[in-house]
Design a protein around this motif. Structure first.
Motif, PDB file in Angstrom:
ATOM      1  N   PRO A  45      -2.352   2.477   4.880  1.00 44.09           N
ATOM      2  CA  PRO A  45      -2.733   1.986   6.214  1.00 44.09           C
ATOM      3  C   PRO A  45      -1.709   1.053   6.846  1.00 44.09           C
ATOM      4  CG  PRO A  45      -4.063   0.947   4.493  1.00 44.09           C
ATOM      5  CD  PRO A  45      -3.175   1.928   3.803  1.00 44.09           C
ATOM      6  N   GLY A  46      -1.839   0.929   8.155  1.00 46.00           N
ATOM      7  CA  GLY A  46      -0.932   0.058   8.913  1.00 46.00           C
ATOM      8  C   GLY A  46      -1.364   0.050  10.364  1.00 46.00           C
ATOM      9  N   ALA A  47      -0.386  -0.018  11.273  1.00 44.89           N
ATOM     10  CA  ALA A  47      -0.706  -0.161  12.697  1.00 44.89           C
ATOM     11  C   ALA A  47      -1.468   1.038  13.242  1.00 44.89           C
ATOM     12  CB  ALA A  47       0.593  -0.324  13.485  1.00 44.89           C
ATOM     13  N   CYS A  48      -2.438   0.746  14.104  1.00 48.03           N
ATOM     14  CA  CYS A  48      -3.156   1.788  14.846  1.00 48.03           C
ATOM     15  C   CYS A  48      -3.340   1.221  16.253  1.00 48.03           C
ATOM     16  CB  CYS A  48      -4.503   2.061  14.192  1.00 48.03           C
ATOM     17  SG  CYS A  48      -5.498   3.210  15.159  1.00 48.03           S
ATOM     18  N   ALA A  49      -2.919   1.994  17.257  1.00 41.24           N
ATOM     19  CA  ALA A  49      -2.931   1.484  18.634  1.00 41.24           C
ATOM     20  C   ALA A  49      -4.331   1.049  19.068  1.00 41.24           C
ATOM     21  CB  ALA A  49      -2.377   2.544  19.583  1.00 41.24           C
ATOM     22  N   ALA A  50      -5.350   1.820  18.689  1.00 44.53           N
ATOM     23  CA  ALA A  50      -6.715   1.516  19.148  1.00 44.53           C
ATOM     24  C   ALA A  50      -7.182   0.155  18.625  1.00 44.53           C
ATOM     25  CB  ALA A  50      -7.670   2.609  18.674  1.00 44.53           C
ATOM     26  N   THR A  76       3.293  10.241  11.916  1.00 46.19           N
ATOM     27  CA  THR A  76       3.270  10.764  13.284  1.00 46.19           C
ATOM     28  C   THR A  76       4.282   9.984  14.099  1.00 46.19           C
ATOM     29  OG1 THR A  76       1.365   9.396  13.617  1.00 46.19           O
ATOM     30  CG2 THR A  76       0.950  11.725  13.383  1.00 46.19           C
ATOM     31  N   ASP A  77       4.281  10.268  15.376  1.00 44.03           N
ATOM     32  CA  ASP A  77       5.226   9.623  16.280  1.00 44.03           C
ATOM     33  C   ASP A  77       5.174   8.101  16.105  1.00 44.03           C
ATOM     34  OD1 ASP A  77       6.971   9.359  18.263  1.00 44.03           O
ATOM     35  OD2 ASP A  77       5.578   9.764  19.894  1.00 44.03           O
ATOM     36  N   ALA A  78       3.965   7.583  16.042  1.00 45.52           N
ATOM     37  CA  ALA A  78       3.768   6.135  15.880  1.00 45.52           C
ATOM     38  C   ALA A  78       2.320   5.902  15.480  1.00 45.52           C
ATOM     39  CB  ALA A  78       4.042   5.423  17.205  1.00 45.52           C
ATOM     40  N   GLY A  79       2.100   4.861  14.723  1.00 44.23           N
ATOM     41  CA  GLY A  79       0.729   4.477  14.389  1.00 44.23           C
ATOM     42  C   GLY A  79       0.145   5.242  13.212  1.00 44.23           C
ATOM     43  N   THR A  80      -1.164   5.375  13.239  1.00 44.71           N
ATOM     44  CA  THR A  80      -1.877   5.964  12.107  1.00 44.71           C
ATOM     45  C   THR A  80      -2.070   7.460  12.284  1.00 44.71           C
ATOM     46  OG1 THR A  80      -3.001   3.869  11.692  1.00 44.71           O
ATOM     47  CG2 THR A  80      -4.053   5.837  10.803  1.00 44.71           C
ATOM     48  N   PRO A  81      -1.524   8.257  11.356  1.00 47.38           N
ATOM     49  CA  PRO A  81      -1.691   9.709  11.466  1.00 47.38           C
ATOM     50  C   PRO A  81      -3.163  10.094  11.441  1.00 47.38           C
ATOM     51  CG  PRO A  81      -0.057   9.172   9.790  1.00 47.38           C
ATOM     52  CD  PRO A  81      -0.722   7.886  10.172  1.00 47.38           C
ATOM     53  N   ALA A  82      -3.468  11.185  12.101  1.00 44.69           N
ATOM     54  CA  ALA A  82      -4.819  11.769  12.154  1.00 44.69           C
ATOM     55  C   ALA A  82      -5.729  11.095  13.179  1.00 44.69           C
ATOM     56  CB  ALA A  82      -5.510  11.790  10.784  1.00 44.69           C
ATOM     57  N   ILE A  83      -5.227  10.076  13.876  1.00 44.66           N
ATOM     58  CA  ILE A  83      -6.021   9.457  14.942  1.00 44.66           C
ATOM     59  C   ILE A  83      -5.425   9.935  16.271  1.00 44.66           C
ATOM     60  CG2 ILE A  83      -6.812   7.276  15.979  1.00 44.66           C
ATOM     61  CD1 ILE A  83      -7.929   7.808  13.141  1.00 44.66           C
ATOM     62  N   SER A  84      -6.134  10.869  16.918  1.00 43.47           N
ATOM     63  CA  SER A  84      -5.666  11.483  18.168  1.00 43.47           C
ATOM     64  C   SER A  84      -4.297  12.131  18.013  1.00 43.47           C
ATOM     65  CB  SER A  84      -5.600  10.458  19.311  1.00 43.47           C
ATOM     66  OG  SER A  84      -6.871  10.114  19.723  1.00 43.47           O
ATOM     67  N   ASP A  85      -4.030  12.735  16.875  1.00 43.24           N
ATOM     68  CA  ASP A  85      -2.816  13.523  16.720  1.00 43.24           C
ATOM     69  C   ASP A  85      -3.060  14.608  15.676  1.00 43.24           C
ATOM     70  OD1 ASP A  85      -2.227  12.409  14.149  1.00 43.24           O
ATOM     71  OD2 ASP A  85      -1.395  10.643  15.132  1.00 43.24           O
ATOM     72  N   PRO A  86      -2.125  15.580  15.521  1.00 46.24           N
ATOM     73  CA  PRO A  86      -2.411  16.757  14.686  1.00 46.24           C
ATOM     74  C   PRO A  86      -2.597  16.458  13.201  1.00 46.24           C
ATOM     75  CG  PRO A  86      -0.168  16.825  15.541  1.00 46.24           C
ATOM     76  CD  PRO A  86      -0.836  15.689  16.205  1.00 46.24           C
ATOM     77  N   GLY A  87      -2.272  15.272  12.760  1.00 47.41           N
ATOM     78  CA  GLY A  87      -2.434  14.914  11.347  1.00 47.41           C
ATOM     79  C   GLY A  87      -3.822  15.248  10.813  1.00 47.41           C
ATOM     80  N   GLU A  88      -4.815  15.138  11.692  1.00 50.39           N
ATOM     81  CA  GLU A  88      -6.201  15.424  11.316  1.00 50.39           C
ATOM     82  C   GLU A  88      -6.328  16.795  10.634  1.00 50.39           C
ATOM     83  OE1 GLU A  88      -8.646  15.580  14.807  1.00 50.39           O
ATOM     84  OE2 GLU A  88     -10.398  16.240  13.692  1.00 50.39           O
TER      85      GLU A  88
END
Ligand code: SAM
Length: 294
Positions: free
Chosen positions: A131-136, A102-114
């Motif tokens: 896994p890697g960075a997640c803003a939350a 996704t734009d940044a961070g972990t896909p599927a967390i508050s973005d369409p990746g879900e």
């Protein structure tokens, strides 16, 4: 790029666990600001899949260029996700491998990746997390608030009524609450939170891992005052202290001391224990209550 060669060598030495599998969707986390927060495995996967599905096909090339990765990109975002998701799933079923970023961070967390992950899992297409960075989670770790239990709320809806209902429904949640917010909506959101949750300790985490990173421990009302003077800029995570029962809204607030003790007795406690429990709730010495009620 020599760092790329080193990463490939690192993976060659492994026992095959990091081999890119055919017909598999890799959910690859990317940095939320600082490009060095990329994992070795993320670089390896992005370098070796057949194609990359990216939320932002203007942003992702910068990341790929930084790591010397050349791969075909397809866009996958909110407004094409239904049709594009089907196409990606078909390619996966035909044996290609794909990395979702996704734009940044972990896909599927508050973005369409879900939605893509849901589709793939419903079709029996393997999905593998990288896994890697997640803003939350990044925000929670620096918030200084209670981290053992938390609830991620993502973006609040902008529909006024629904927003109020949601905030009211989580008002008594004792876990730390985590929200995402865009800068132009920050002030309204802080005000709605103040109105519905009451004034609380918060950590406003801005531009995490970037040059202007800022973590502000404050309260809703102080933050509103501050951002009325200083226009909010950048990306924000709002970490909010969970509900703390105050004496005014405790269940016994409208009871007399006698009623409070009777409440516990009616619940099966011995009189002495009930007095002790009521005194503890009221934060008064138990001897004081014994004298009054025995
Ligand atoms: N899936 C991503 C994740 O969980 O890491 C988040 C995607 S969501 C569309 C984008 C939101 O994440 C932003 O509006 C902001 O609230 C938060 N965010 C992303 N990067 C951030 C950063 N560097 N600092 C603070 N908040 C950030």
């Amino acid at each position: 790029m020599s760092s790329m060669k080193n990463i490939d060598r690192l993976y060659e030495e492994k026992d095959g666990k990091n081999k890119i599998e055919k017909g598999t969707l890799y959910i690859v986390s990317t940095p939320i600001g600082n490009l060095s927060d990329m994992t070795y495995r993320a670089v390896h996967v992005l370098s070796n899949v057949d194609f990359i599905a990216a939320e932002d096909t203007r942003n992702t090339p910068k990341l790929l260029m930084h790591y010397g990765i050349k791969k075909p990109l397809v866009s996958y975002f909110e407004h094409n996700k239904a049709q594009r998701g089907e196409q990606i799933a078909e390619r996966l079923q035909n044996g290609e491998s794909c990395a979702l970023v996704t734009d940044a961070g972990t896909p599927a967390i508050s973005d369409p990746g879900e939605d893509l992950v849901k589709l793939c899992r419903s079709l029996g297409i393997p999905t593998v997390p990288v896994p890697g960075a997640c803003a939350a989670i990044t925000a929670l770790t620096v918030s200084g608030l209670f981290t053992a239990k938390f609830a991620f709320e993502g973006f609040l809806t902008t529909a006024k009524g629904d927003r109020k209902r949601l905030l009211q429904s989580i008002k008594h949640d004792t876990r730390t609450l985590i929200f995402y917010e865009a800068p132009h909506k920050l002030l309204d959101t802080l005000q709605d939170m103040l109105d519905n949750l009451g004034n609380r300790q918060i950590a406003l985490c801005r531009e995490l891992t970037k040059i202007n990173e800022q973590v502000m421990n404050t309260t809703f009302s102080q933050a509103i005052e501050y951002y009325n003077e200083n226009r909010p800029k950048g990306e924000f995570v709002i970490v909010v202290e969970g509900y703390k029962e105050s004496d005014e809204d405790a269940f016994w607030a409208d009871m007399t001391e006698q009623e409070h003790v009777s409440f516990y007795i009616n619940g099966g406690m011995a009189k002495m224990d009930a007095i002790k429990a009521a005194a503890k709730d009221r934060k008064i010495p138990k001897g004081e209550l014994y004298k009054k009620l025995l």
